[in-house]
Write a protein that holds these residues in place. Structure first.
Motif, PDB file in Angstrom:
ATOM      1  N   GLY A 120      -8.857  -1.241   4.364  1.00  0.00           N
ATOM      2  CA  GLY A 120      -8.681  -0.682   3.209  1.00  0.00           C
ATOM      3  C   GLY A 120      -7.687   0.623   3.001  1.00  0.00           C
ATOM      4  O   GLY A 120      -7.699   1.425   4.012  1.00  0.00           O
ATOM      5  N   TRP A 121      -6.611   0.391   2.372  1.00  0.00           N
ATOM      6  CA  TRP A 121      -5.527   1.258   2.253  1.00  0.00           C
ATOM      7  C   TRP A 121      -5.627   2.361   1.362  1.00  0.00           C
ATOM      8  O   TRP A 121      -4.677   3.273   1.016  1.00  0.00           O
ATOM      9  CB  TRP A 121      -4.294   0.574   2.358  1.00  0.00           C
ATOM     10  CG  TRP A 121      -3.933  -0.364   3.717  1.00  0.00           C
ATOM     11  CD1 TRP A 121      -4.715  -0.372   4.793  1.00  0.00           C
ATOM     12  CD2 TRP A 121      -2.988  -1.280   3.868  1.00  0.00           C
ATOM     13  NE1 TRP A 121      -4.352  -1.125   5.587  1.00  0.00           N
ATOM     14  CE2 TRP A 121      -3.098  -1.630   5.036  1.00  0.00           C
ATOM     15  CE3 TRP A 121      -1.593  -1.395   3.087  1.00  0.00           C
ATOM     16  CZ2 TRP A 121      -2.330  -2.711   5.701  1.00  0.00           C
ATOM     17  CZ3 TRP A 121      -1.025  -2.525   3.787  1.00  0.00           C
ATOM     18  CH2 TRP A 121      -1.296  -3.156   4.841  1.00  0.00           C
ATOM     19  N   GLU A 122      -6.407   2.357   0.474  1.00  0.00           N
ATOM     20  CA  GLU A 122      -6.263   2.965  -1.086  1.00  0.00           C
ATOM     21  C   GLU A 122      -7.638   4.072  -1.391  1.00  0.00           C
ATOM     22  O   GLU A 122      -7.845   4.385  -1.971  1.00  0.00           O
ATOM     23  CB  GLU A 122      -6.049   2.266  -2.154  1.00  0.00           C
ATOM     24  CG  GLU A 122      -4.869   1.440  -2.238  1.00  0.00           C
ATOM     25  CD  GLU A 122      -4.712   0.683  -3.328  1.00  0.00           C
ATOM     26  OE1 GLU A 122      -4.497   1.199  -4.506  1.00  0.00           O
ATOM     27  OE2 GLU A 122      -4.566  -0.390  -3.234  1.00  0.00           O
ATOM     28  N   VAL A 123      -8.168   4.450  -0.049  1.00  0.00           N
ATOM     29  CA  VAL A 123      -9.128   5.445   0.143  1.00  0.00           C
ATOM     30  C   VAL A 123      -8.755   6.885   0.091  1.00  0.00           C
ATOM     31  O   VAL A 123      -8.036   7.179   0.881  1.00  0.00           O
ATOM     32  CB  VAL A 123     -10.068   5.262   1.194  1.00  0.00           C
ATOM     33  CG1 VAL A 123     -11.277   6.105   1.077  1.00  0.00           C
ATOM     34  CG2 VAL A 123     -10.419   3.871   1.261  1.00  0.00           C
ATOM     35  N   THR A 143      -4.520   8.075   8.831  1.00  0.00           N
ATOM     36  CA  THR A 143      -4.227   9.071   7.762  1.00  0.00           C
ATOM     37  C   THR A 143      -2.869   9.178   7.256  1.00  0.00           C
ATOM     38  O   THR A 143      -1.719   8.939   7.957  1.00  0.00           O
ATOM     39  CB  THR A 143      -4.635  10.523   8.041  1.00  0.00           C
ATOM     40  OG1 THR A 143      -6.128  10.474   8.527  1.00  0.00           O
ATOM     41  CG2 THR A 143      -4.444  11.325   6.788  1.00  0.00           C
ATOM     42  N   VAL A 144      -2.612   8.825   5.863  1.00  0.00           N
ATOM     43  CA  VAL A 144      -1.337   8.619   5.151  1.00  0.00           C
ATOM     44  C   VAL A 144      -1.114   9.963   4.350  1.00  0.00           C
ATOM     45  O   VAL A 144      -1.915  10.040   3.331  1.00  0.00           O
ATOM     46  CB  VAL A 144      -1.251   7.524   4.436  1.00  0.00           C
ATOM     47  CG1 VAL A 144       0.054   7.408   3.618  1.00  0.00           C
ATOM     48  CG2 VAL A 144      -1.574   6.326   5.408  1.00  0.00           C
ATOM     49  N   THR A 295       4.953   7.485   1.125  1.00  0.00           N
ATOM     50  CA  THR A 295       3.736   7.549   1.795  1.00  0.00           C
ATOM     51  C   THR A 295       4.383   7.658   3.219  1.00  0.00           C
ATOM     52  O   THR A 295       5.156   7.022   3.549  1.00  0.00           O
ATOM     53  CB  THR A 295       2.762   6.529   1.828  1.00  0.00           C
ATOM     54  OG1 THR A 295       3.234   5.219   1.850  1.00  0.00           O
ATOM     55  CG2 THR A 295       1.971   6.561   0.283  1.00  0.00           C
ATOM     56  N   THR A 296       3.579   8.357   4.066  1.00  0.00           N
ATOM     57  CA  THR A 296       4.216   8.499   5.655  1.00  0.00           C
ATOM     58  C   THR A 296       2.986   8.803   6.510  1.00  0.00           C
ATOM     59  O   THR A 296       1.923   9.644   5.985  1.00  0.00           O
ATOM     60  CB  THR A 296       5.111   9.788   5.665  1.00  0.00           C
ATOM     61  OG1 THR A 296       6.147   9.824   4.743  1.00  0.00           O
ATOM     62  CG2 THR A 296       5.615   9.656   7.033  1.00  0.00           C
ATOM     63  N   GLY A 297       2.928   7.974   7.562  1.00  0.00           N
ATOM     64  CA  GLY A 297       1.651   8.331   8.420  1.00  0.00           C
ATOM     65  C   GLY A 297       1.660   9.796   8.806  1.00  0.00           C
ATOM     66  O   GLY A 297       2.616  10.394   9.016  1.00  0.00           O
ATOM     67  N   PRO A 316      -2.766  14.710  -2.339  1.00  0.00           N
ATOM     68  CA  PRO A 316      -3.878  14.423  -1.683  1.00  0.00           C
ATOM     69  C   PRO A 316      -3.591  13.139  -0.930  1.00  0.00           C
ATOM     70  O   PRO A 316      -2.956  12.167  -1.082  1.00  0.00           O
ATOM     71  CB  PRO A 316      -5.031  14.059  -2.692  1.00  0.00           C
ATOM     72  CG  PRO A 316      -4.520  14.913  -3.858  1.00  0.00           C
ATOM     73  CD  PRO A 316      -3.250  14.956  -4.017  1.00  0.00           C
ATOM     74  N   SER A 317      -4.156  13.271   0.466  1.00  0.00           N
ATOM     75  CA  SER A 317      -3.753  12.123   1.377  1.00  0.00           C
ATOM     76  C   SER A 317      -4.671  10.963   1.322  1.00  0.00           C
ATOM     77  O   SER A 317      -5.669  11.194   0.424  1.00  0.00           O
ATOM     78  CB  SER A 317      -4.074  12.687   3.006  1.00  0.00           C
ATOM     79  OG  SER A 317      -3.021  13.840   2.987  1.00  0.00           O
ATOM     80  N   MET A 318      -4.100   9.942   1.538  1.00  0.00           N
ATOM     81  CA  MET A 318      -5.081   8.596   1.769  1.00  0.00           C
ATOM     82  C   MET A 318      -5.699   8.566   3.022  1.00  0.00           C
ATOM     83  O   MET A 318      -4.695   8.677   3.875  1.00  0.00           O
ATOM     84  CB  MET A 318      -4.278   7.293   1.284  1.00  0.00           C
ATOM     85  CG  MET A 318      -3.843   7.435  -0.384  1.00  0.00           C
ATOM     86  SD  MET A 318      -5.239   6.946  -1.430  1.00  0.00           S
ATOM     87  CE  MET A 318      -4.575   6.863  -2.933  1.00  0.00           C
TER      88      MET A 318
END
Length: 332
Positions: A120-123, A143-144, A295-297, A316-318
């Motif tokens: 899941g990438w959109e948390v 963490t993105v 978005t960036t790691g 806010p980070s994803m």
């Protein structure tokens, strides 16, 4: 719980109800940020964005009320073991087991497609979604950092960035010039150095043929794909590039995609230069452009700093979360 789950039927779908559910969730998890417009949602569901493979969806109803949605993107090529899964429950219906029921509903399709891993990438970090994922057996794997450049609030002087000595800029919309295609494909591969945490996702293996295929896919979707590249004067090779796409359904937004600098050319300010010139080019031709998102790691502190220098602010980070499709097995 009295929940009815069914496969999403595009012919019978009430897209406005789906959009209302997503907007309600968005306002709780990302307050103050603009949600996806209805037209963009319809377009994305009709055809997933490039690189996201095919998609299937499920809907959850309580009586006549739509209370949950689930989407699985079946990635392909080097990522064909992953099913990227996004489950949304209406805020008024949370903490009632609905999310877990939606997850169980999608598992058979993941197994049928031979997927070993759910990601899941959109948390949104720190929200109910993160707590739910942990309860469902997911672990955080990445963490993105999310950043946005809001053009009305940005300082244009940040885009006055010179081109480093020994390089020249080349830009194009659509297809890369044949003269730089090989080195551009190689430069795209430089993003492999960008950290991906413990995610099973792997960067594409770029070749000239794959570049042309990706360009064709973007054209087919009506995406305006813009590239600014730094070319090494002595060799004529692409040393760095940045890519931004604009979609006709959302022409006031730019979507930052890949940015990379070839290892031998790092430390010269090329990343900042190509990004700054990209913003100037976009605004010169699209003065109504209001926002560019990226978005960036979280481990990639250098690119996060470059974005800030160009005028991006942090949101806010994803987090990316992962678990095995079948209980008792480990993702491989």
């Amino acid at each position: 719980m009295d929940l009815e789950i069914a496969r999403f039927d595009p012919a019978a779908a009430d897209m406005a109800a789906c959009h209302d559910l997503l907007v309600a969730s968005h306002h709780v998890d990302l307050p103050g940020e603009p949600p996806l417009p209805l037209a963009e949602l319809v377009g994305r569901w009709a055809r997933p964005l490039p690189g996201m493979g095919t998609a299937e969806r499920w809907v959850g109803f309580r009586g006549d009320d739509l209370v949950a949605l689930a989407q699985v993107n079946f990635l392909d090529a080097e990522n064909s073991a992953i099913g990227v899964t996004h489950i949304v429950v209406h805020p008024a219906a949370r903490r009632a087991g609905i999310g877990g029921a939606m997850l169980r509903a999608v598992l058979p399709a993941l197994r049928e497609r031979g997927r070993r891993v759910i990601e899941g990438w959109e948390v949104v970090a720190g929200t109910a979604g993160e707590r739910w994922a942990a309860a469902m057996g997911f672990r955080r794997v990445r963490t993105v950092v999310r950043q946005a450049l809001v053009t009305a609030k940005a300082d244009p002087s940040r885009w006055d960035v010179p081109v480093p000595a020994g390089y020249r800029l080349l830009w194009w919309a659509g297809g890369a010039p044949d003269a730089v295609l090989d080195s551009y494909a190689a430069a795209r591969g430089a993003i492999h150095d960008a950290p991906l945490g413990e995610s099973d996702y792997r960067w594409p293996r770029w070749s000239p043929a794959r570049v042309r295929a990706a360009e064709a896919e973007a054209r087919a979707q009506g995406l305006e794909q813009r590239i600014v590249a730094a070319v090494h004067e002595r060799t004529g090779d692409v040393a760095a590039f940045t890519e931004v796409c604009v979609h006709p359904r959302r022409p006031d937004w730019g979507y930052q995609r890949d940015t990379a600098v070839v290892a031998a050319h790092r430390g010269r300010g090329l990343g900042r230069s190509v990004k700054a010139h990209m913003v100037r080019w976009l605004l010169a031709e699209r003065p109504a452009l209001a926002r560019i998102g990226t978005t960036t790691g979280a481990e990639n502190a250098h690119m996060i700093r470059v974005n800030r220098e160009v005028g991006f602010t942090t949101l806010p980070s994803m987090i990316a979360v992962q678990r095995a499709v079948s209980p008792g097995t480990r993702p491989a």
